[in-house]
Design an enzyme around this catalytic site. Sequence first.
Site, mmCIF file in Angstrom:
data_model
loop_
_atom_site.group_PDB
_atom_site.id
_atom_site.type_symbol
_atom_site.label_atom_id
_atom_site.label_comp_id
_atom_site.label_asym_id
_atom_site.label_seq_id
_atom_site.Cartn_x
_atom_site.Cartn_y
_atom_site.Cartn_z
ATOM 1 N N LYS A 14 110.884 67.623 -1.436
ATOM 2 C CA LYS A 14 110.288 67.660 0.121
ATOM 3 C C LYS A 14 111.261 66.658 0.549
ATOM 4 O O LYS A 14 111.734 66.996 1.719
ATOM 5 C CB LYS A 14 108.849 67.355 -0.081
ATOM 6 C CG LYS A 14 108.065 68.431 -0.637
ATOM 7 C CD LYS A 14 106.529 68.073 -0.465
ATOM 8 C CE LYS A 14 105.963 66.919 -0.970
ATOM 9 N NZ LYS A 14 105.790 66.825 -2.427
ATOM 10 N N ARG A 89 97.415 66.897 2.252
ATOM 11 C CA ARG A 89 97.265 66.937 0.918
ATOM 12 C C ARG A 89 95.894 67.438 0.260
ATOM 13 O O ARG A 89 95.569 67.564 -0.778
ATOM 14 C CB ARG A 89 97.551 65.759 0.140
ATOM 15 C CG ARG A 89 98.781 65.519 -0.308
ATOM 16 C CD ARG A 89 99.024 64.258 -1.162
ATOM 17 N NE ARG A 89 99.895 64.026 -2.120
ATOM 18 C CZ ARG A 89 101.341 63.580 -1.955
ATOM 19 N NH1 ARG A 89 101.620 63.146 -0.671
ATOM 20 N NH2 ARG A 89 101.905 62.955 -2.856
ATOM 21 N N ARG A 128 114.249 60.662 -11.398
ATOM 22 C CA ARG A 128 114.176 59.955 -9.926
ATOM 23 C C ARG A 128 113.640 58.642 -10.632
ATOM 24 O O ARG A 128 114.267 57.746 -9.734
ATOM 25 C CB ARG A 128 113.050 60.980 -9.073
ATOM 26 C CG ARG A 128 113.042 59.927 -7.696
ATOM 27 C CD ARG A 128 112.176 60.927 -6.596
ATOM 28 N NE ARG A 128 110.860 60.970 -7.191
ATOM 29 C CZ ARG A 128 109.990 61.676 -6.563
ATOM 30 N NH1 ARG A 128 110.475 62.511 -5.377
ATOM 31 N NH2 ARG A 128 108.755 61.762 -6.935
ATOM 32 N N ARG A 134 110.031 53.525 -8.317
ATOM 33 C CA ARG A 134 108.676 53.767 -8.145
ATOM 34 C C ARG A 134 107.838 53.948 -9.515
ATOM 35 O O ARG A 134 108.320 54.495 -10.526
ATOM 36 C CB ARG A 134 108.262 55.213 -7.485
ATOM 37 C CG ARG A 134 108.865 55.254 -6.036
ATOM 38 C CD ARG A 134 108.752 56.557 -5.268
ATOM 39 N NE ARG A 134 107.519 57.151 -5.524
ATOM 40 C CZ ARG A 134 107.094 58.435 -4.975
ATOM 41 N NH1 ARG A 134 108.058 59.034 -4.278
ATOM 42 N NH2 ARG A 134 106.065 58.827 -5.255
ATOM 43 N N ARG A 146 99.431 62.954 -11.236
ATOM 44 C CA ARG A 146 99.736 63.386 -10.022
ATOM 45 C C ARG A 146 100.013 65.023 -9.791
ATOM 46 O O ARG A 146 99.561 65.675 -8.783
ATOM 47 C CB ARG A 146 101.129 63.054 -9.477
ATOM 48 C CG ARG A 146 100.770 61.267 -9.198
ATOM 49 C CD ARG A 146 102.132 60.521 -9.092
ATOM 50 N NE ARG A 146 103.127 61.020 -8.414
ATOM 51 C CZ ARG A 146 104.530 60.697 -8.681
ATOM 52 N NH1 ARG A 146 105.000 60.144 -9.840
ATOM 53 N NH2 ARG A 146 105.504 61.170 -7.669
HETATM 54 P P1 AMP Z 1 104.469 60.784 -2.375
HETATM 55 O O1 AMP Z 1 105.775 59.846 -1.818
HETATM 56 O O2 AMP Z 1 104.403 61.972 -1.191
HETATM 57 O O3 AMP Z 1 104.661 61.443 -3.699
HETATM 58 O O4 AMP Z 1 103.260 60.090 -2.271
HETATM 59 C C1 AMP Z 1 103.194 58.866 -3.259
HETATM 60 C C2 AMP Z 1 101.343 58.475 -3.479
HETATM 61 O O5 AMP Z 1 101.088 58.203 -1.983
HETATM 62 C C3 AMP Z 1 100.503 59.645 -3.729
HETATM 63 O O6 AMP Z 1 100.608 59.670 -5.263
HETATM 64 C C4 AMP Z 1 99.338 59.084 -3.256
HETATM 65 O O7 AMP Z 1 98.572 58.226 -4.044
HETATM 66 C C5 AMP Z 1 99.737 58.510 -1.759
HETATM 67 N N1 AMP Z 1 99.869 59.662 -0.755
HETATM 68 C C6 AMP Z 1 100.991 60.098 -0.069
HETATM 69 N N2 AMP Z 1 100.651 61.049 0.951
HETATM 70 C C7 AMP Z 1 99.160 60.896 0.508
HETATM 71 C C8 AMP Z 1 98.166 62.176 1.367
HETATM 72 N N3 AMP Z 1 98.481 62.940 2.397
HETATM 73 N N4 AMP Z 1 96.820 61.793 0.957
HETATM 74 C C9 AMP Z 1 96.661 61.050 0.086
HETATM 75 N N5 AMP Z 1 97.406 60.129 -0.720
HETATM 76 C C10 AMP Z 1 98.618 60.309 -0.298
#
Ligand code: AMP
Length: 192
Positions: A14, A89, A128, A134, A146
């Site tokens: 993404k 999400r 990654r 991260r 996740r």
């Molecule tokens: P990402 O970079 O999109 O993988 O997000 C990293 C982390 O941020 C996720 O594993 C969640 O803990 C939190 N997070 C990001 N976006 C959301 C969302 N829309 N709703 C809830 N938690 C989120």
Amino acid sequence: MLNIVLFGPPGAGKGTQSEKIIEKYHLTHLSTGDLFRKHLGEGTDLGKLARKYMDEGRLVPDEVVIGMVEDKINSTADTNGFIFDGFPRTVAQAEALDAMMTKNNLRISGMIALDVAEEILKERIRERGKTSGRADDQDEAKIATRIKVYLDETLPVAAYYEKQGKFTKINGVGSIEGIFDNISKVMDGYSS
Ligand code: AMP
């Protein structure tokens, strides 16, 4: 205005595809993961709250995410539209996004979902993790959590958009350019 939800499990690509979409269509990138990481880096209260969920690979509570997205939409002037990356999400987040759009006289053009098999996702996230710094990319248990959270809580969001006739699935495995060409074809079919 084009308002796109770019959807898919962690590691689907993404972020990579968002960069290309922004370059071509000049949209405003709204990545909730990036926004949380910014808060984390700046040590804000929101960042501190989000950290405990992010560190475990769990979702940050809906009301926190929704408030942050609303702030970002309200503070963005003069845009061609938004690309929502990693949001919504949960179905509650999708409903809140529709309400925000309606309030601002806007609409979601469509959801584009990147389809990638689970084993490939895990491999990509591990790769990654070598450079992203991260914590959630570097631990097998966190990666597995996740993906499970995605399947349990996030996948129903696809059905939410499908019901509205706004869902398109694209193969997320292949060259970055090839995948982007397919995304562009879908986007060019949206009426702005
Ligand atoms: P990402 O970079 O999109 O993988 O997000 C990293 C982390 O941020 C996720 O594993 C969640 O803990 C939190 N997070 C990001 N976006 C959301 C969302 N829309 N709703 C809830 N938690 C989120």
